[in-house]
Motif scaffolding. Structure first.
Motif, PDB file in Angstrom:
ATOM      1  N   TRP A 142     -18.545  -0.876-165.839  1.00 15.29           N
ATOM      2  CA  TRP A 142     -17.653  -2.031-165.891  1.00 15.29           C
ATOM      3  C   TRP A 142     -16.390  -1.703-166.674  1.00 15.29           C
ATOM      4  N   HIS A 143     -15.288  -2.320-166.291  1.00 18.65           N
ATOM      5  CA  HIS A 143     -14.087  -2.285-167.126  1.00 18.65           C
ATOM      6  C   HIS A 143     -14.361  -3.103-168.383  1.00 18.65           C
ATOM      7  N   ASP A 144     -13.935  -2.603-169.530  1.00 16.92           N
ATOM      8  CA  ASP A 144     -14.101  -3.350-170.779  1.00 16.92           C
ATOM      9  C   ASP A 144     -13.201  -4.581-170.825  1.00 16.92           C
ATOM     10  N   ASP A 145     -12.147  -4.583-170.035  1.00 20.78           N
ATOM     11  CA  ASP A 145     -11.198  -5.691-170.043  1.00 20.78           C
ATOM     12  C   ASP A 145     -11.855  -7.016-169.656  1.00 20.78           C
ATOM     13  N   THR A 146     -11.209  -8.091-170.048  1.00 26.19           N
ATOM     14  CA  THR A 146     -11.580  -9.433-169.600  1.00 26.19           C
ATOM     15  C   THR A 146     -10.900  -9.707-168.261  1.00 26.19           C
ATOM     16  N   ALA A 147     -11.618 -10.378-167.365  1.00 26.97           N
ATOM     17  CA  ALA A 147     -11.015 -10.886-166.130  1.00 26.97           C
ATOM     18  C   ALA A 147     -11.055 -12.408-166.176  1.00 26.97           C
ATOM     19  N   LEU A 148      -9.984 -13.038-165.736  1.00 29.07           N
ATOM     20  CA  LEU A 148      -9.887 -14.504-165.747  1.00 29.07           C
ATOM     21  C   LEU A 148      -9.291 -14.970-164.425  1.00 29.07           C
ATOM     22  N   SER A 149      -9.880 -16.013-163.867  1.00 27.07           N
ATOM     23  CA  SER A 149      -9.440 -16.523-162.567  1.00 27.07           C
ATOM     24  C   SER A 149      -9.094 -17.998-162.655  1.00 27.07           C
ATOM     25  N   VAL A 150      -7.940 -18.360-162.112  1.00 27.90           N
ATOM     26  CA  VAL A 150      -7.480 -19.749-162.059  1.00 27.90           C
ATOM     27  C   VAL A 150      -7.559 -20.221-160.606  1.00 27.90           C
TER      28      VAL A 150
ATOM     29  N   GLU B 112      -0.555  -4.693-160.686  1.00 31.74           N
ATOM     30  CA  GLU B 112      -1.775  -4.039-160.216  1.00 31.74           C
ATOM     31  C   GLU B 112      -3.037  -4.647-160.817  1.00 31.74           C
ATOM     32  N   ASP B 113      -2.910  -5.404-161.895  1.00 31.21           N
ATOM     33  CA  ASP B 113      -4.056  -6.051-162.519  1.00 31.21           C
ATOM     34  C   ASP B 113      -4.201  -7.506-162.114  1.00 31.21           C
ATOM     35  N   VAL B 114      -3.545  -7.916-161.036  1.00 34.99           N
ATOM     36  CA  VAL B 114      -3.656  -9.283-160.524  1.00 34.99           C
ATOM     37  C   VAL B 114      -4.042  -9.231-159.044  1.00 34.99           C
ATOM     38  N   GLU B 115      -5.021 -10.037-158.671  1.00 31.88           N
ATOM     39  CA  GLU B 115      -5.397 -10.209-157.272  1.00 31.88           C
ATOM     40  C   GLU B 115      -5.473 -11.702-156.981  1.00 31.88           C
ATOM     41  N   VAL B 116      -4.994 -12.087-155.812  1.00 26.48           N
ATOM     42  CA  VAL B 116      -5.126 -13.477-155.366  1.00 26.48           C
ATOM     43  C   VAL B 116      -6.191 -13.508-154.279  1.00 26.48           C
TER      44      VAL B 116
ATOM     45  N   ASN C  40      -7.688 -18.224-155.658  1.00 25.86           N
ATOM     46  CA  ASN C  40      -8.240 -17.812-156.948  1.00 25.86           C
ATOM     47  C   ASN C  40      -7.323 -16.730-157.513  1.00 25.86           C
ATOM     48  N   VAL C  41      -6.442 -17.107-158.419  1.00 20.55           N
ATOM     49  CA  VAL C  41      -5.482 -16.163-158.998  1.00 20.55           C
ATOM     50  C   VAL C  41      -6.181 -15.484-160.174  1.00 20.55           C
ATOM     51  N   THR C  42      -6.438 -14.186-160.026  1.00 19.55           N
ATOM     52  CA  THR C  42      -7.351 -13.478-160.913  1.00 19.55           C
ATOM     53  C   THR C  42      -6.658 -12.304-161.575  1.00 19.55           C
ATOM     54  N   ALA C  43      -6.750 -12.225-162.895  1.00 17.24           N
ATOM     55  CA  ALA C  43      -6.069 -11.169-163.654  1.00 17.24           C
ATOM     56  C   ALA C  43      -7.032 -10.476-164.601  1.00 17.24           C
ATOM     57  N   LYS C  44      -6.723  -9.235-164.898  1.00 13.28           N
ATOM     58  CA  LYS C  44      -7.525  -8.414-165.816  1.00 13.28           C
ATOM     59  C   LYS C  44      -6.621  -7.942-166.940  1.00 13.28           C
TER      60      LYS C  44
ATOM     61  N   VAL D 220      -9.029 -12.297-173.513  1.00 10.94           N
ATOM     62  CA  VAL D 220      -8.990 -13.524-172.729  1.00 10.94           C
ATOM     63  C   VAL D 220      -7.581 -14.124-172.753  1.00 10.94           C
ATOM     64  N   GLN D 221      -6.963 -14.103-173.929  1.00 12.62           N
ATOM     65  CA  GLN D 221      -5.609 -14.643-174.067  1.00 12.62           C
ATOM     66  C   GLN D 221      -4.628 -13.914-173.150  1.00 12.62           C
ATOM     67  N   ASN D 222      -4.692 -12.576-173.141  1.00 19.27           N
ATOM     68  CA  ASN D 222      -3.771 -11.798-172.313  1.00 19.27           C
ATOM     69  C   ASN D 222      -4.062 -11.982-170.828  1.00 19.27           C
ATOM     70  N   ALA D 223      -5.358 -12.051-170.484  1.00 21.80           N
ATOM     71  CA  ALA D 223      -5.713 -12.272-169.076  1.00 21.80           C
ATOM     72  C   ALA D 223      -5.258 -13.644-168.623  1.00 21.80           C
ATOM     73  N   GLN D 224      -5.386 -14.628-169.503  1.00 16.66           N
ATOM     74  CA  GLN D 224      -4.930 -15.974-169.171  1.00 16.66           C
ATOM     75  C   GLN D 224      -3.421 -15.988-168.928  1.00 16.66           C
ATOM     76  N   SER D 225      -2.661 -15.358-169.836  1.00 13.73           N
ATOM     77  CA  SER D 225      -1.203 -15.315-169.691  1.00 13.73           C
ATOM     78  C   SER D 225      -0.798 -14.656-168.384  1.00 13.73           C
ATOM     79  N   LYS D 226      -1.457 -13.544-168.068  1.00 12.33           N
ATOM     80  CA  LYS D 226      -1.116 -12.803-166.846  1.00 12.33           C
ATOM     81  C   LYS D 226      -1.449 -13.627-165.600  1.00 12.33           C
ATOM     82  N   ALA D 227      -2.586 -14.330-165.632  1.00  7.71           N
ATOM     83  CA  ALA D 227      -2.975 -15.147-164.480  1.00  7.71           C
ATOM     84  C   ALA D 227      -1.991 -16.289-164.259  1.00  7.71           C
ATOM     85  N   TYR D 228      -1.595 -16.959-165.341  1.00  4.08           N
ATOM     86  CA  TYR D 228      -0.678 -18.093-165.177  1.00  4.08           C
ATOM     87  C   TYR D 228       0.737 -17.643-164.829  1.00  4.08           C
ATOM     88  N   GLU D 229       1.128 -16.444-165.239  1.00  2.00           N
ATOM     89  CA  GLU D 229       2.412 -15.896-164.788  1.00  2.00           C
ATOM     90  C   GLU D 229       2.397 -15.711-163.268  1.00  2.00           C
ATOM     91  N   ALA D 230       1.251 -15.262-162.747  1.00  2.00           N
ATOM     92  CA  ALA D 230       1.125 -15.087-161.300  1.00  2.00           C
ATOM     93  C   ALA D 230       1.094 -16.435-160.581  1.00  2.00           C
TER      94      ALA D 230
END
Length: 423
Positions: free
Chosen positions: A322-330, A357-361, A382-386, A390-400
């Motif tokens: 697994w990637h150690d990063d957090t993934a978050l989906s809006v 590259e760390d965002v998938e819709v 489902n706008v999903t970022a890694k 969690v804070q950084n994944a959230q920011s990246k997801a909402y930017e997308a």
């Protein structure tokens, strides 16, 4: 290897996305698919309630494995029919799928094997159910026994709400699913999701996640199929995961073996983490949605290899990475959901939204018409970022999300708030 994936939601898009990376994949088919899956698979129309039609398609197209995404075909025995025809299928048999298909079956199994869950009682009539709730403390939880598309559970905070929920079930609001109900005590704690693969013998822990069911910010409004998720769930520490395995998962797998219906497939435990430890709220016999989307973003290993090992009984040889990063989906949903909503609105800006590259819709309720993506459901994207937190994944997801032009859509603006508070 030719694969048939069954389903049309964000879960199935993320599974198709993960499967497409496998070196073992020759061709991916999907039924019915959606506007996003069409870029990864050949989408075809099959009546999956007609098991013989699915078997015939597999035989005519040299399908070597079928991956069943949603719960309905599992509960109605599609895996059984495919297995009889000699076609590999990922998911439990009809008998094993009762873990999700009947809440009463699951609760009785917990009682017999001392698996921690809320105290409960089963009812076949409205009058006896109403009398029971008069005796119990509030709030109390009313559940339709069968599959109700995530809408058959009510947390009643007053006697009147409890009575209304009981009458809704027995009046046919949820069809056959409400002919029997389960009433259980309300548990206090924090919800979390825990996923494992099971090959009948070996249990392979996967990952944890946390979903957001209410429609609006601050966990307000009606329950939905899920408005967002993140993985891993900080509350699921190593110790809590081990407790969940020992007290809940292992006894369940043993119980199913004892009943002569060994469990094979993915098993998703919906948990309440209380002051006394993990309690089982419900089982799902498939990946969650939108939890699957964040799990697939974090998975490094070959998903198809893991699925085949589950079917073949060789999970003991598998160690997922697994990637150690957090993934978050809006989740972006159509205005009005989970109530009445309009279909047919245009969605623009999707390519721009996933330029990182760390965002998938991942698409859910969409169709493609003449190159244009059209909203065709309640939960649509489902706008999903890694990212590293969690804070950084959230920011990246909402930017997308901000790059998507869809005036008819809405979304929660606080996905991940619990974990961010802890961070």
């Amino acid at each position: 290897m030719n694969i048939l994936l069954i389903g049309s939601g964000g879960r199935e898009h993320s599974l198709a996305w993960a499967l497409s990376k496998s070196s073992q994949l020759s061709k991916l088919y999907c039924t019915p698919g959606n506007g996003g899956i069409t870029k990864l698979a050949e989408c075809i129309l099959l009546d999956v309630s007609d098991a013989q039609a699915v078997v015939t398609f597999c035989q005519q197209n040299t399908i070597e494995c079928v991956i069943v995404g949603p719960e309905d075909p599992l509960v109605h025995g599609l895996v059984d029919a495919l297995s009889i025809a000699g076609i590999k299928a990922f998911g439990p048999t009809k008998a094993a799928a009762q873990l999700e298909g009947s809440k009463g079956f699951m609760k009785d199994l917990c009682a017999a094997y001392d698996i921690p869950t809320a105290d409960y009682k089963r009812f076949h009539s409205s009058e006896t159910a109403k009398a029971y709730v008069q005796e119990r403390a509030l709030p109390i939880v009313i559940k339709a026994d069968g599959l109700a598309a995530g809408k058959g559970v009510v947390i009643a905070r007053t006697q009147n709400e409890a009575v209304q929920a009981i009458e809704a079930c027995f009046s046919g609001r949820y069809g056959d699913a409400g002919q029997e109900i389960v009433i259980e005590d309300f548990l206090v704690g924090e919800e979390a999701s825990f996923f494992v693969l099971v090959d009948g013998e070996t249990v392979l822990p996967l990952a944890t996640a946390q979903d957001h069911k209410p429609a609006f910010d601050g966990d307000k409004g009606p329950n939905t199929g899920g408005m967002g998720a993140y993985s891993p769930a900080p509350i699921m520490t190593g110790e809590m995961c081990q407790l969940t395995l020992e007290k809940i998962i292992y006894p369940t797998i043993q119980a199913m073996k004892d009943k002569g219906v060994p469990y094979k497939g993915v098993l998703y435990a919906g948990l309440m983490i209380t002051a006394q430890g993990p309690y089982l709220i419900e089982y799902n016999v498939r990946f969650g949605d939108p939890e699957c989307q964040v799990l697939m973003m974090r998975l490094k290993s070959d998903l198809l290899e893991m699925i085949l090992a589950t079917i073949d009984g060789t999970l003991s040889d598998v160690t997922p990475q697994w990637h150690d990063d957090t993934a978050l989906s809006v989740v972006m949903a159509t205005e009005g959901y989970p109530g009445a909503y309009e279909k047919g609105s245009d969605i623009q800006g999707l390519e721009n939204a996933q330029s990182d590259e760390d965002v998938e819709v991942f698409h859910a309720g969409t169709v493609e018409k003449e190159g244009q993506i059209i909203a065709n459901g309640g939960r649509v994207l489902n706008v999903t970022a890694k990212a590293t937190s969690v804070q950084n994944a959230q920011s990246k997801a909402y930017e997308a999300v901000a790059k998507i032009d869809w005036p008819e859509g809405f979304y929660r603006k606080d996905i991940g708030w619990r974990a961010i508070k802890d961070e």
